[in-house]
Design an enzyme around this catalytic site. Sequence first.
Site, PDB file in Angstrom:
ATOM      1  N   ASP A  96       0.960  -6.452  -3.735  1.00  0.00           N
ATOM      2  CA  ASP A  96       1.121  -7.087  -2.257  1.00  0.00           C
ATOM      3  C   ASP A  96       2.440  -8.284  -2.408  1.00  0.00           C
ATOM      4  OD1 ASP A  96       0.796  -7.868   0.187  1.00  0.00           O
ATOM      5  OD2 ASP A  96      -0.706  -9.290   0.236  1.00  0.00           O
ATOM      6  N   ASN A 134      -2.251   0.821   6.931  1.00  0.00           N
ATOM      7  CA  ASN A 134      -0.818   0.697   7.165  1.00  0.00           C
ATOM      8  C   ASN A 134      -0.024   1.482   8.009  1.00  0.00           C
ATOM      9  OD1 ASN A 134      -0.456   0.045   3.511  1.00  0.00           O
ATOM     10  ND2 ASN A 134      -0.654  -1.184   4.980  1.00  0.00           N
TER      11      ASN A 134
HETATM   12  C1  FPP Z   1       2.585  -4.710   0.317  1.00  0.00           C
HETATM   13  O1  FPP Z   1       3.645  -5.580   0.631  1.00  0.00           O
HETATM   14  C2  FPP Z   1       3.124  -3.239  -0.233  1.00  0.00           C
HETATM   15  C3  FPP Z   1       2.778  -2.110   0.455  1.00  0.00           C
HETATM   16  C4  FPP Z   1       1.964  -2.115   1.612  1.00  0.00           C
HETATM   17  C5  FPP Z   1       3.148  -0.917  -0.061  1.00  0.00           C
HETATM   18  C6  FPP Z   1       3.421  -0.818  -1.743  1.00  0.00           C
HETATM   19  C7  FPP Z   1       4.436   0.040  -1.909  1.00  0.00           C
HETATM   20  C8  FPP Z   1       5.455   0.112  -2.971  1.00  0.00           C
HETATM   21  C9  FPP Z   1       5.242  -0.824  -3.967  1.00  0.00           C
HETATM   22  C10 FPP Z   1       6.422   1.150  -3.013  1.00  0.00           C
HETATM   23  C11 FPP Z   1       6.159   2.627  -3.255  1.00  0.00           C
HETATM   24  C12 FPP Z   1       5.040   2.865  -4.080  1.00  0.00           C
HETATM   25  C13 FPP Z   1       5.129   3.776  -5.071  1.00  0.00           C
HETATM   26  C14 FPP Z   1       3.723   4.088  -5.683  1.00  0.00           C
HETATM   27  C15 FPP Z   1       6.336   4.722  -5.701  1.00  0.00           C
HETATM   28  P1  FPP Z   1       3.696  -6.109   2.084  1.00  0.00           P
HETATM   29  O2  FPP Z   1       4.638  -5.190   2.813  1.00  0.00           O
HETATM   30  O3  FPP Z   1       2.434  -6.047   2.483  1.00  0.00           O
HETATM   31  O4  FPP Z   1       4.028  -7.551   1.693  1.00  0.00           O
HETATM   32  P2  FPP Z   1       3.904  -8.729   2.672  1.00  0.00           P
HETATM   33  O5  FPP Z   1       2.756  -9.060   2.786  1.00  0.00           O
HETATM   34  O6  FPP Z   1       4.901  -9.971   1.849  1.00  0.00           O
HETATM   35  O7  FPP Z   1       4.555  -8.422   4.086  1.00  0.00           O
END
Ligand code: FPP
Length: 246
Positions: free
Chosen positions: A21, A69
């Site tokens: 996250d 998501n």
């Molecule tokens: C949360 O950060 C992250 C995600 C919803 C996606 C995770 C994906 C990756 C790390 C990239 C692709 C993955 C792989 C396995 C290659 P957020 O967007 O919720 O952050 P925020 O809470 O700060 O808005």
Amino acid sequence: MELKDQIHKDQLPKHIAIIMDGNGRWAKQKGRLRAFGHESGTKSVKAVTEACAELGVQHLTLYAFSTENWNRPKLEVQTLMRLLISSLKKEIKTLQDNNIKLNAIGNLQALPSKVHKELQDVIDKTKTNKRMTLTLALSYGSRLEITDALKDICDKVKNNIISPENIDEYIINQHLYTRNLPDVDLLIRTSGEQRISNFLLWQIAYAELYFTEVLWPDFSKEDLYIAILNYQNRERRFGKTSEQLS
Ligand code: FPP
């Protein structure tokens, strides 16, 4: 002594699960678009996967995309799907070099066909790898998983394959997407949020929970070592008393 060398190899968590996250906040802090945060997050995915394999952790499960998501802006969903395809194409070599098997859990049919195809391709190519299993939770939701398991079990009851009195934890476990994985020992969530967000609700029954303020794109091998050292300093009682354990 270096952090890595302080880890007791005989007390490693067998299964680490991570809620990655903070990509969006990390990008915002830098005045960049959220997509840049996700892209940078893939570097942490690689670092942590390699670190787990090097240490001898047998299972690593990453929450890469939840059922919720899908409600993000269309462009962000597209970016994440594109990143998945490019990461799979690029990192198959890392998986092969490190003898890592790729696995996926979730409602995979909901993924765009290109993602599904690439994912299946890497799963097939790495299926005999033995050192570690990397499981990506994609279009995953724990309540959906439990609902699906219940439907399967009900179907089997209806067809006299299972009798209701025989339903136990083992049978339920065998109908989850994670049927081939052991329970989670250590659950890590980055970015300071202290929630489970519909991730592996059944499988974390006795997991140690570790929350860190570090945002996912900044999460390094050293941060993983700190989390494991923290885990190794805890007493896991599984409902027993301290005296019973010693
Ligand atoms: C949360 O950060 C992250 C995600 C919803 C996606 C995770 C994906 C990756 C790390 C990239 C692709 C993955 C792989 C396995 C290659 P957020 O967007 O919720 O952050 P925020 O809470 O700060 O808005």
